[in-house]
Scaffold this motif. Sequence first.
Motif, PDB file in Angstrom:
ATOM      1  N   PRO A  42       0.809  -1.226   0.000  1.00  0.00           N
ATOM      2  CA  PRO A  42       0.000   0.000   0.000  1.00  0.00           C
ATOM      3  C   PRO A  42       0.849   1.287   0.000  1.00  0.00           C
ATOM      4  O   PRO A  42       0.441   2.300  -0.579  1.00  0.00           O
ATOM      5  CB  PRO A  42      -0.833  -0.103   1.273  1.00  0.00           C
ATOM      6  CG  PRO A  42      -0.952  -1.575   1.503  1.00  0.00           C
ATOM      7  CD  PRO A  42       0.377  -2.136   1.078  1.00  0.00           C
ATOM      8  N   ILE A  43       2.011   1.250   0.615  1.00  0.00           N
ATOM      9  CA  ILE A  43       2.905   2.417   0.579  1.00  0.00           C
ATOM     10  C   ILE A  43       3.355   2.659  -0.853  1.00  0.00           C
ATOM     11  O   ILE A  43       3.308   3.791  -1.350  1.00  0.00           O
ATOM     12  CB  ILE A  43       4.131   2.207   1.498  1.00  0.00           C
ATOM     13  CG1 ILE A  43       3.701   2.106   2.956  1.00  0.00           C
ATOM     14  CG2 ILE A  43       5.152   3.338   1.292  1.00  0.00           C
ATOM     15  CD1 ILE A  43       4.801   1.649   3.896  1.00  0.00           C
ATOM     16  N   GLU A  45       1.886   1.644  -3.610  1.00  0.00           N
ATOM     17  CA  GLU A  45       0.734   2.034  -4.435  1.00  0.00           C
ATOM     18  C   GLU A  45       0.418   3.520  -4.265  1.00  0.00           C
ATOM     19  O   GLU A  45       0.091   4.199  -5.236  1.00  0.00           O
ATOM     20  CB  GLU A  45      -0.486   1.196  -4.076  1.00  0.00           C
ATOM     21  CG  GLU A  45      -0.378  -0.239  -4.541  1.00  0.00           C
ATOM     22  CD  GLU A  45      -1.554  -1.095  -4.113  1.00  0.00           C
ATOM     23  OE1 GLU A  45      -1.826  -2.060  -4.841  1.00  0.00           O
ATOM     24  OE2 GLU A  45      -2.173  -0.839  -3.061  1.00  0.00           O
ATOM     25  N   ARG A  46       0.533   4.021  -3.055  1.00  0.00           N
ATOM     26  CA  ARG A  46       0.204   5.417  -2.791  1.00  0.00           C
ATOM     27  C   ARG A  46       1.294   6.367  -3.265  1.00  0.00           C
ATOM     28  O   ARG A  46       1.016   7.422  -3.818  1.00  0.00           O
ATOM     29  CB  ARG A  46      -0.044   5.622  -1.292  1.00  0.00           C
ATOM     30  CG  ARG A  46      -0.465   7.043  -0.937  1.00  0.00           C
ATOM     31  CD  ARG A  46      -0.495   7.272   0.552  1.00  0.00           C
ATOM     32  NE  ARG A  46       0.768   7.053   1.222  1.00  0.00           N
ATOM     33  CZ  ARG A  46       1.819   7.870   1.143  1.00  0.00           C
ATOM     34  NH1 ARG A  46       1.764   8.940   0.396  1.00  0.00           N
ATOM     35  NH2 ARG A  46       2.929   7.598   1.801  1.00  0.00           N
ATOM     36  N   ALA A  47       2.555   5.984  -3.061  1.00  0.00           N
ATOM     37  CA  ALA A  47       3.624   6.962  -3.234  1.00  0.00           C
ATOM     38  C   ALA A  47       4.609   6.674  -4.370  1.00  0.00           C
ATOM     39  O   ALA A  47       5.381   7.561  -4.718  1.00  0.00           O
ATOM     40  CB  ALA A  47       4.413   7.071  -1.929  1.00  0.00           C
ATOM     41  N   SER A  50       3.112   5.426  -9.505  1.00  0.00           N
ATOM     42  CA  SER A  50       2.313   6.263 -10.388  1.00  0.00           C
ATOM     43  C   SER A  50       2.943   6.282 -11.786  1.00  0.00           C
ATOM     44  O   SER A  50       4.122   5.970 -11.947  1.00  0.00           O
ATOM     45  CB  SER A  50       2.190   7.674  -9.820  1.00  0.00           C
ATOM     46  OG  SER A  50       3.469   8.225  -9.629  1.00  0.00           O
ATOM     47  N   GLU A 111       5.835   5.092   7.814  1.00  0.00           N
ATOM     48  CA  GLU A 111       5.964   4.244   6.631  1.00  0.00           C
ATOM     49  C   GLU A 111       7.415   3.828   6.411  1.00  0.00           C
ATOM     50  O   GLU A 111       7.691   2.691   6.017  1.00  0.00           O
ATOM     51  CB  GLU A 111       5.403   4.954   5.404  1.00  0.00           C
ATOM     52  CG  GLU A 111       3.911   5.121   5.464  1.00  0.00           C
ATOM     53  CD  GLU A 111       3.303   5.793   4.252  1.00  0.00           C
ATOM     54  OE1 GLU A 111       2.069   5.794   4.169  1.00  0.00           O
ATOM     55  OE2 GLU A 111       4.043   6.324   3.386  1.00  0.00           O
TER      56      GLU A 111
END
Length: 126
Positions: A42-43, A45-47, A50, A111
Amino acid sequence: MKYLSLSAILLMLLMGSCYYDDPPVPPEIDPDLVSFNSNIVPIFERACDSPGCHDTGAVPPDLTAENAYDALLSGGYVNTTIPESSNLYLRVEGTSAGGLMPPEGSLPQIEIEYILAWIKKGALND
């Protein structure tokens, strides 16, 4: 004279009530409770994954959910013997010669600690 005494008392009350607490120290994360799929992916995917960054076909390593684990291990981004020297950790912490990742700003400290705890755990695909 009366105003001077009143002013002095008010000043002492104001100055005496000012103090600063040290910021709270976050608890150390138990590596046994860290999961690659639940906490680390999830880290990314978020940061990180992209378009144009660390997604498929862009800048290595590919940090998409389906490729992140293999890309990190096969690319030598983690060092389970000396976790603090892992390229992944050094990049997110900001002490790598390659620069800080993500470049627009650091990850929240919690994180970064999760990433280090996962590496300390043995960088398992769990």
